[in-house]
Design a protein around this motif. Structure first.
Motif, PDB file in Angstrom:
ATOM      1  N   GLY A 158       1.735 201.615  41.161  1.00 11.59           N
ATOM      2  CA  GLY A 158       2.188 200.419  40.959  1.00 11.59           C
ATOM      3  C   GLY A 158       1.866 199.239  41.848  1.00 11.59           C
ATOM      4  N   VAL A 159       0.982 199.557  42.943  1.00 13.55           N
ATOM      5  CA  VAL A 159       1.003 198.354  43.926  1.00 13.55           C
ATOM      6  C   VAL A 159      -0.778 197.869  43.952  1.00 13.55           C
ATOM      7  CG1 VAL A 159       0.900 197.982  46.450  1.00 13.55           C
ATOM      8  CG2 VAL A 159       2.772 199.665  45.252  1.00 13.55           C
ATOM      9  N   MET A 160      -0.703 196.620  43.883  1.00 12.85           N
ATOM     10  CA  MET A 160      -1.989 196.171  43.766  1.00 12.85           C
ATOM     11  C   MET A 160      -2.495 195.526  45.244  1.00 12.85           C
ATOM     12  SD  MET A 160      -3.066 192.521  41.443  1.00 12.85           S
ATOM     13  CE  MET A 160      -4.595 191.967  41.721  1.00 12.85           C
ATOM     14  N   LYS A 161      -3.446 196.294  45.364  1.00 11.47           N
ATOM     15  CA  LYS A 161      -4.304 196.009  46.797  1.00 11.47           C
ATOM     16  C   LYS A 161      -5.592 195.468  46.862  1.00 11.47           C
ATOM     17  CE  LYS A 161      -1.962 200.349  48.290  1.00 11.47           C
ATOM     18  NZ  LYS A 161      -2.046 201.832  48.805  1.00 11.47           N
ATOM     19  N   LEU A 162      -5.850 194.225  47.407  1.00  9.04           N
ATOM     20  CA  LEU A 162      -6.949 193.559  47.865  1.00  9.04           C
ATOM     21  C   LEU A 162      -7.931 194.313  48.662  1.00  9.04           C
ATOM     22  CD1 LEU A 162      -8.795 191.271  47.140  1.00  9.04           C
ATOM     23  CD2 LEU A 162      -7.565 189.990  49.251  1.00  9.04           C
ATOM     24  N   ILE A 163      -9.137 194.814  48.287  1.00  4.52           N
ATOM     25  CA  ILE A 163      -9.697 195.729  49.147  1.00  4.52           C
ATOM     26  C   ILE A 163     -11.109 195.163  49.633  1.00  4.52           C
ATOM     27  CG2 ILE A 163      -8.759 197.930  48.352  1.00  4.52           C
ATOM     28  CD1 ILE A 163     -11.431 198.191  46.855  1.00  4.52           C
ATOM     29  N   GLU A 164     -11.544 194.015  48.782  1.00  2.01           N
ATOM     30  CA  GLU A 164     -12.850 193.451  49.160  1.00  2.01           C
ATOM     31  C   GLU A 164     -12.735 192.225  48.451  1.00  2.01           C
ATOM     32  OE1 GLU A 164     -16.262 195.402  47.545  1.00  2.01           O
ATOM     33  OE2 GLU A 164     -15.450 197.427  47.742  1.00  2.01           O
ATOM     34  N   LEU A 165     -13.494 191.238  49.525  1.00  2.00           N
ATOM     35  CA  LEU A 165     -13.909 189.766  48.832  1.00  2.00           C
ATOM     36  C   LEU A 165     -15.466 189.635  48.223  1.00  2.00           C
ATOM     37  CD1 LEU A 165     -12.379 187.727  51.491  1.00  2.00           C
ATOM     38  CD2 LEU A 165     -11.316 188.283  49.604  1.00  2.00           C
TER      39      LEU A 165
ATOM     40  N   LYS B 250       0.911 195.237  38.061  1.00  2.00           N
ATOM     41  CA  LYS B 250       1.116 196.839  38.213  1.00  2.00           C
ATOM     42  C   LYS B 250       0.098 197.639  37.459  1.00  2.00           C
ATOM     43  CE  LYS B 250       6.127 196.460  38.259  1.00  2.00           C
ATOM     44  NZ  LYS B 250       6.081 196.687  39.766  1.00  2.00           N
ATOM     45  N   GLY B 251      -1.011 196.889  37.363  1.00  3.56           N
ATOM     46  CA  GLY B 251      -2.170 197.773  36.593  1.00  3.56           C
ATOM     47  C   GLY B 251      -2.114 197.744  35.076  1.00  3.56           C
ATOM     48  N   ASP B 252      -1.331 196.929  34.618  1.00  2.00           N
ATOM     49  CA  ASP B 252      -1.429 197.001  32.938  1.00  2.00           C
ATOM     50  C   ASP B 252      -2.570 196.182  32.475  1.00  2.00           C
ATOM     51  OD1 ASP B 252       1.253 198.001  33.379  1.00  2.00           O
ATOM     52  OD2 ASP B 252       2.340 196.111  33.044  1.00  2.00           O
ATOM     53  N   LEU B 253      -3.028 196.806  31.620  1.00  2.00           N
ATOM     54  CA  LEU B 253      -4.136 195.769  30.839  1.00  2.00           C
ATOM     55  C   LEU B 253      -3.957 195.370  29.403  1.00  2.00           C
ATOM     56  CD1 LEU B 253      -7.386 195.324  30.936  1.00  2.00           C
ATOM     57  CD2 LEU B 253      -7.653 197.629  29.954  1.00  2.00           C
TER      58      LEU B 253
ATOM     59  N   ASP C 225      -2.217 184.829  40.188  1.00  2.00           N
ATOM     60  CA  ASP C 225      -0.877 184.714  39.949  1.00  2.00           C
ATOM     61  C   ASP C 225      -0.127 186.022  40.314  1.00  2.00           C
ATOM     62  OD1 ASP C 225      -1.274 182.279  38.891  1.00  2.00           O
ATOM     63  OD2 ASP C 225      -1.064 183.026  36.650  1.00  2.00           O
ATOM     64  N   ALA C 226      -0.776 187.143  40.371  1.00  3.41           N
ATOM     65  CA  ALA C 226      -0.208 188.378  40.832  1.00  3.41           C
ATOM     66  C   ALA C 226       0.173 188.531  42.338  1.00  3.41           C
ATOM     67  CB  ALA C 226      -0.857 189.587  40.334  1.00  3.41           C
ATOM     68  N   HIS C 227       1.212 189.221  42.659  1.00  3.42           N
ATOM     69  CA  HIS C 227       1.556 189.510  43.964  1.00  3.42           C
ATOM     70  C   HIS C 227       0.705 190.881  44.549  1.00  3.42           C
ATOM     71  CE1 HIS C 227       5.156 187.539  42.717  1.00  3.42           C
ATOM     72  NE2 HIS C 227       5.023 187.027  43.851  1.00  3.42           N
ATOM     73  N   PHE C 228       0.015 190.886  45.587  1.00  2.20           N
ATOM     74  CA  PHE C 228      -0.762 192.103  46.018  1.00  2.20           C
ATOM     75  C   PHE C 228      -0.685 192.262  47.557  1.00  2.20           C
ATOM     76  CE2 PHE C 228      -3.477 188.057  45.857  1.00  2.20           C
ATOM     77  CZ  PHE C 228      -4.137 188.062  47.031  1.00  2.20           C
ATOM     78  N   GLU C 229      -0.906 193.506  47.923  1.00  2.00           N
ATOM     79  CA  GLU C 229      -1.126 193.673  49.468  1.00  2.00           C
ATOM     80  C   GLU C 229      -2.376 193.483  49.911  1.00  2.00           C
ATOM     81  OE1 GLU C 229       0.304 197.625  49.986  1.00  2.00           O
ATOM     82  OE2 GLU C 229       2.315 197.185  49.212  1.00  2.00           O
ATOM     83  N   TYR C 230      -2.694 193.169  51.312  1.00  2.00           N
ATOM     84  CA  TYR C 230      -3.833 192.968  51.832  1.00  2.00           C
ATOM     85  C   TYR C 230      -4.603 194.360  52.560  1.00  2.00           C
ATOM     86  CZ  TYR C 230      -2.499 188.254  51.349  1.00  2.00           C
ATOM     87  OH  TYR C 230      -2.185 186.973  50.655  1.00  2.00           O
ATOM     88  N   HIS C 231      -5.535 194.845  52.075  1.00  5.15           N
ATOM     89  CA  HIS C 231      -6.255 195.917  52.594  1.00  5.15           C
ATOM     90  C   HIS C 231      -7.737 195.700  52.850  1.00  5.15           C
ATOM     91  CE1 HIS C 231      -2.635 198.833  52.060  1.00  5.15           C
ATOM     92  NE2 HIS C 231      -2.510 197.882  51.225  1.00  5.15           N
TER      93      HIS C 231
ATOM     94  N   ILE D 110      -5.368 187.086  36.274  1.00  2.46           N
ATOM     95  CA  ILE D 110      -4.573 188.349  36.796  1.00  2.46           C
ATOM     96  C   ILE D 110      -3.079 187.990  37.147  1.00  2.46           C
ATOM     97  CG2 ILE D 110      -4.388 189.872  39.076  1.00  2.46           C
ATOM     98  CD1 ILE D 110      -7.467 188.848  39.375  1.00  2.46           C
ATOM     99  N   LYS D 111      -2.047 188.426  36.425  1.00  2.00           N
ATOM    100  CA  LYS D 111      -0.654 188.077  36.258  1.00  2.00           C
ATOM    101  C   LYS D 111       0.237 188.783  36.958  1.00  2.00           C
ATOM    102  CE  LYS D 111      -2.015 185.284  32.770  1.00  2.00           C
ATOM    103  NZ  LYS D 111      -2.043 183.525  32.659  1.00  2.00           N
ATOM    104  N   ALA D 112       1.450 188.334  37.306  1.00  2.00           N
ATOM    105  CA  ALA D 112       2.366 188.905  37.798  1.00  2.00           C
ATOM    106  C   ALA D 112       2.895 189.987  36.468  1.00  2.00           C
ATOM    107  CB  ALA D 112       3.616 188.228  37.932  1.00  2.00           C
TER     108      ALA D 112
END
Length: 215
Positions: free
Chosen positions: A186-193, A113-116, A207-213, A157-159
């Motif tokens: 509040g949504v985590m998005k993978l944008i680059e490898l 969710k972007g917590d640090l 460990d976190a859940h993320f969307e693929y972008h 990178i945690k849930a």
């Protein structure tokens, strides 16, 4: 992979976040090295330190060292042409007033969710939280750079963060040695490898859940 190569990937990618005419605060440790990798076409960048300097220059040579001129990490620095000095209260007024365009900080954990969490580990000596808690809510954009895994081979990178939070939902962009993520609403998005990284590696190391972008 060699640790220096991993860190170089992170630092060089973080430098791409820097644009002309920005006022930037770099956290202690790895973030300070980002200043060495700024693209040649980027101009008029001003580095701010929460202990009272706007216009931090390069690290000094032995002949240039001034023990009274330090950054927030207590490293000796130089002052760039046109730099200004001010007290700690004025510095934090800049941060809290939203006048810092970009903060690049290190991280111990980031949640989906972007917590640090980046200022303390319970039971270990802590020098202090520094300016991080103010920067994560005051800067226009917060970029966190860190290794994807800790020294025990566990995902950073945690849930949900397990360490005390520096700020909740404050991270805009996360850059690791494996990938780049963005956080929106509040949504985590993978944008680059990162180069030489596979999607399977990122999935197995996160460990976190993320969307693929991915583009």
């Amino acid at each position: 992979m060699d640790k220096k190569v991993q860190r170089k990937k992170i630092i060089q990618r973080a430098a791409q976040e820097i644009k002309s005419d920005m006022v930037i605060n770099l956290g202690i440790g790895m973030p300070t090295l980002v200043a060495n990798e700024i693209n040649d076409h980027v101009e008029n960048v001003y580095f701010q330190s929460e202990n009272g300097l706007l216009g931090i220059g390069p690290y000094p040579t032995e002949a240039e060292v001034d023990p009274d001129l330090i950054n927030a990490g207590k490293e000796t620095v130089t002052a760039a042409k046109g730099a200004s000095y001010f007290d700690n209260a004025e510095s934090f007024a800049m941060i809290r007033g939203g006048h810092i365009d970009l903060a690049i900080l290190g991280g111990m954990e980031v949640s989906e969710k972007g917590d640090l969490a980046n200022y303390m580990i319970p039971g270990k000596l802590v020098k202090g939280m520094g300016g991080a808690m103010d920067l994560v809510v005051g800067a226009q954009k917060v970029v966190v750079i860190m290794d994807h895994m800790n020294k025990h081979g566990e995902s950073k990178i945690k849930a949900q963060c397990e360490l005390p939070l520096t700020g909740a939902g404050v991270v805009n962009t996360l850059i690791t040695d494996l990938a780049v993520f963005q956080f929106e609403n509040g949504v985590m998005k993978l944008i680059e490898l990162q180069p030489d990284t596979t999607l399977e590696q990122v999935e197995a190391s996160t460990d976190a859940h993320f969307e693929y972008h991915l583009k």
